[in-house]
Scaffold this active site. Sequence first.
Site: not given
Ligand code: NAD
Length: 340
Positions: A62, A159, A161, A163
Amino acid sequence: MDPATGLRAIIAVHDTRLGPALGGVRMWNYATEEEAQFDVLRLARGMTYKAAAAGLNLGGGKAVIMGDSRRVKSDALLRRFGQFVELLGGRYITAEDVGIGTRDIGIIAETTSHVAGLAGLSGDPSPFTAYGTYLSIKAGLKKATGSDELSGRKVMVQGTGHVGLALVKLLRKDGAVVFAHDVREDSLRDAVVAGARMVEANEAYTLPVDVYAPCALGATLNPETVPRLRCKVVAGAANNQLLNEDRDGQALHDRGIVYVPDFVANAGGIINISVEREGGYDRNRAMKLTEKIRDNVERVFEIADAEQLLPQQAAMRLAEIRLNRGPRSLAMPISGNPVA
Ligand code: NAD
């Protein structure tokens, strides 16, 4: 550290026994370097277990870039980051994560060939991660209640975002009642448009729901939050949800809450990327392989029951068997059950 571009980054390679260490690069405004280091080490280890449990020939790594992605990110900074990835000679392969999107990966690819998730190939992993998480929620519900039916079930998505929003849409399609919270107003608005009901930050933990789905950042399952949860199942996409795996996993178990280990639930993105690495990327094949996540979750519950382990420990057992066995032969199915 690169003063010319303002780049402050850490790359962690945790394990390469099964293949090159693959893991996204996260851009986040960490308060201190120690905080960034803590995060990147935990995340890299999580990737090792995630790839192994999913049955992939990939190791775990990572990277984190310190800084607010909306203010500090520049093409020069991303290119410089790519040069550092290139220096590792393929032992680490980078990809998207929080704060780093498909376009950014395209810029990083200008200075290194060790990237995955390029636009036009496997692209945005989020739909696959969301789909795997959705299937994990169903498997968790089945274990907790005997039925995986989502219609009328209450799910709290923390959250929304990439996902989280895709997950909200899948859950709504099945008739679930979805509650959502995000620290960013625009993300939350998108979730509301998709049919979620907005709740305050604190309610994410206290709302009486069937499922709590952490999809923001890690470590939201800790001694502060677990006693307040009023759900039957925890299943979400965020990495490293348990602040302390044994203590907080045990606390969930003691409260009768079924926990779906994060690295099994959120493997859809890496499964999608592994299809890109096979050559001749095929989206349908990636979706089909992502469906195996449900079998993996069920296998984890079986091991947990048979060996009196917490789900997280059972998932690690599944991954360790695979790590010790070494890379699978190419003739084996990509998500073949590593313990079968
Ligand atoms: P993203 O940045 O698109 O979304 C994350 C969201 O969480 C953002 O909108 C942010 O504002 C919000 N956030 C941050 N802190 C917060 C809090 N305290 N309370 C509420 N919301 C909060 O990221 P993503 O790609 O959607 O990934 C989300 C999670 O899933 C992460 O932990 C990431 O590591 C994990 N993940 C993502 C993927 C992927 O395919 N994108 C794969 C495996 C794991």
